[in-house]
Design an enzyme around this catalytic site. Structure first.
Site, mmCIF file in Angstrom:
data_model
loop_
_atom_site.group_PDB
_atom_site.id
_atom_site.type_symbol
_atom_site.label_atom_id
_atom_site.label_comp_id
_atom_site.label_asym_id
_atom_site.label_seq_id
_atom_site.Cartn_x
_atom_site.Cartn_y
_atom_site.Cartn_z
ATOM 1 N N ASN A 9 53.567 44.236 -0.030
ATOM 2 C CA ASN A 9 54.912 44.815 -0.123
ATOM 3 C C ASN A 9 54.938 46.082 0.725
ATOM 4 O OD1 ASN A 9 57.364 45.894 -0.847
ATOM 5 N ND2 ASN A 9 56.759 46.435 -2.941
ATOM 6 N N LYS A 11 57.424 47.877 1.498
ATOM 7 C CA LYS A 11 58.480 48.813 1.094
ATOM 8 C C LYS A 11 59.241 49.282 2.341
ATOM 9 C CE LYS A 11 55.428 50.028 -2.650
ATOM 10 N NZ LYS A 11 55.129 50.922 -3.737
ATOM 11 N N HIS A 97 61.333 44.971 -8.814
ATOM 12 C CA HIS A 97 60.259 45.949 -8.598
ATOM 13 C C HIS A 97 60.631 47.251 -9.325
ATOM 14 C CE1 HIS A 97 57.589 48.754 -6.564
ATOM 15 N NE2 HIS A 97 56.874 47.707 -6.206
ATOM 16 N N GLU A 99 60.478 50.210 -8.455
ATOM 17 C CA GLU A 99 61.233 51.179 -7.644
ATOM 18 C C GLU A 99 62.712 50.817 -7.598
ATOM 19 O OE1 GLU A 99 58.709 50.918 -4.205
ATOM 20 O OE2 GLU A 99 57.114 51.894 -5.339
ATOM 21 N N GLU A 169 53.019 44.779 -12.884
ATOM 22 C CA GLU A 169 52.784 46.031 -12.178
ATOM 23 C C GLU A 169 53.044 47.210 -13.126
ATOM 24 O OE1 GLU A 169 53.178 45.495 -7.673
ATOM 25 O OE2 GLU A 169 55.139 46.025 -8.446
ATOM 26 N N GLY A 175 51.279 53.213 -6.691
ATOM 27 C CA GLY A 175 51.240 54.325 -5.740
ATOM 28 C C GLY A 175 50.562 55.574 -6.259
ATOM 29 N N SER A 215 48.053 50.106 -7.247
ATOM 30 C CA SER A 215 46.837 50.707 -6.670
ATOM 31 C C SER A 215 45.702 49.700 -6.553
ATOM 32 C CB SER A 215 46.415 51.943 -7.474
ATOM 33 O OG SER A 215 47.449 52.910 -7.419
HETATM 34 C C1 PEP Z 1 53.848 47.996 -5.314
HETATM 35 O O1 PEP Z 1 54.673 48.819 -5.003
HETATM 36 O O2 PEP Z 1 54.192 46.834 -5.556
HETATM 37 C C2 PEP Z 1 52.462 48.417 -5.411
HETATM 38 C C3 PEP Z 1 51.643 47.679 -6.092
HETATM 39 O O3 PEP Z 1 52.127 49.591 -4.769
HETATM 40 P P1 PEP Z 1 50.645 50.230 -4.637
HETATM 41 O O4 PEP Z 1 49.698 49.102 -4.314
HETATM 42 O O5 PEP Z 1 50.769 51.200 -3.507
HETATM 43 O O6 PEP Z 1 50.330 50.857 -5.937
#
Ligand code: PEP
Length: 252
Positions: A9, A11, A97, A99, A169, A175, A215
């Site tokens: 992803n 983003k 998601h 976000e 998630e 992040g 992460s």
């Molecule tokens: C995400 O935004 O779907 C995500 C998993 O981000 P990160 O791997 O940077 O934590």
């Protein structure tokens, strides 16, 4: 046998030339995808077609959009419909998601409508769920994920459920550099699979890929992906660096 999936992803990151360079680097690494394994790139909308073009002739590599609108068409300035995505060959769309929930107020009901619209256009939704830090600290993570699943996917038919991908998630891991431990991820993935079974039956629950996101990086992917109910990852930051993304793909 359910699919193993690594999805990147991106983003709202990368310029056009960086985006193309990243995809070329991943493809030119000659990475051999194990049988039944998919790699999905989810670039921003303007790059979907050019990334798609680069992937032609590379079986197992696909593109996903990062969102779609819940309506088919109309006066929704700035939005993109599932049928538009389908018309350029997009096979997957990330929905719900955290976000989008946090910054755009997306609700479980909207995720349900978007997912149904995507399915009607032949696009597989990658539906995200996951608890906030406060909820995890209160020990109520399963309650929150259960509510998200019920309200966003609970009304699906078994046929619709059969083509879903779910991404667990935890919001506190996205992040932040803090990932769920393998036992924490496995516990929640097993809970999600149990929910799928109770709603849609055992065959469907065993066929739906459930990805871990938050992460996920080369150092923790092998342990996370070794969990029996973790079928791969939805990768944010580490998907922007070809070398890291490749190491994650090779973690299977
Ligand atoms: C995400 O935004 O779907 C995500 C998993 O981000 P990160 O791997 O940077 O934590």
């Amino acid at each position: 046998m359910r699919k193993k999936i690594v999805a990147g992803n991106w983003k709202m990151n990368l310029g056009f030339s960086q985006a193309n360079a990243l995809v070329h680097e991943v493809l030119h690494s000659q990475v051999v995808l194990p049988e039944n394994t998919l790699v999905i790139f989810a670039p921003p909308f303007p790059y979907l077609q050019s990334v798609q073009a680069v992937l032609i002739g590379h079986p197992g590599f696909h593109i996903a959009a990062q969102n779609c609108h819940e309506q088919e068409s109309g006066a929704y300035t700035g939005e993109v419909s599932a049928s538009m995505l389908q018309s350029i060959g997009v096979g997957y769309v990330i929905l719900g998601h955290s976000e989008r929930r946090q910054y755009f107020g997306e609700t479980n009901a909207q995720v349900a409508r978007k997912a149904r619209r995507a399915l009607a256009s032949g696009i597989r939704p990658i539906c995200c769920c996951g608890e906030t830090l406060e909820i995890r600290q209160a020990g109520r993570q399963q309650d929150q994920v259960h509510q998200q699943l019920e309200e966003s996917l609970g009304e699906f038919t078994p046929d619709q459920a059969a083509v879903l991908v779910i991404a667990y998630e935890p919001v506190w891991a996205i992040g932040t550099g803090l990932n769920a431990s393998a036992p924490q991820a496995q516990e929640m993935h097993a809970f999600i699979r149990q929910w799928l079974q109770s709603r849609f039956g055992r065959e469907i629950s065993e066929g739906v890929s459930i990805l871990y996101g938050g992460s996920c990086k080369p150092s923790n992917a092998p342990e996370l992906f070794a969990c029996p109910d973790v079928d791969g990852g939805l990768i944010g930051g580490a998907s922007l660096v070809a070398g890291d993304f490749l190491k994650i793909i090779r973690s299977f």
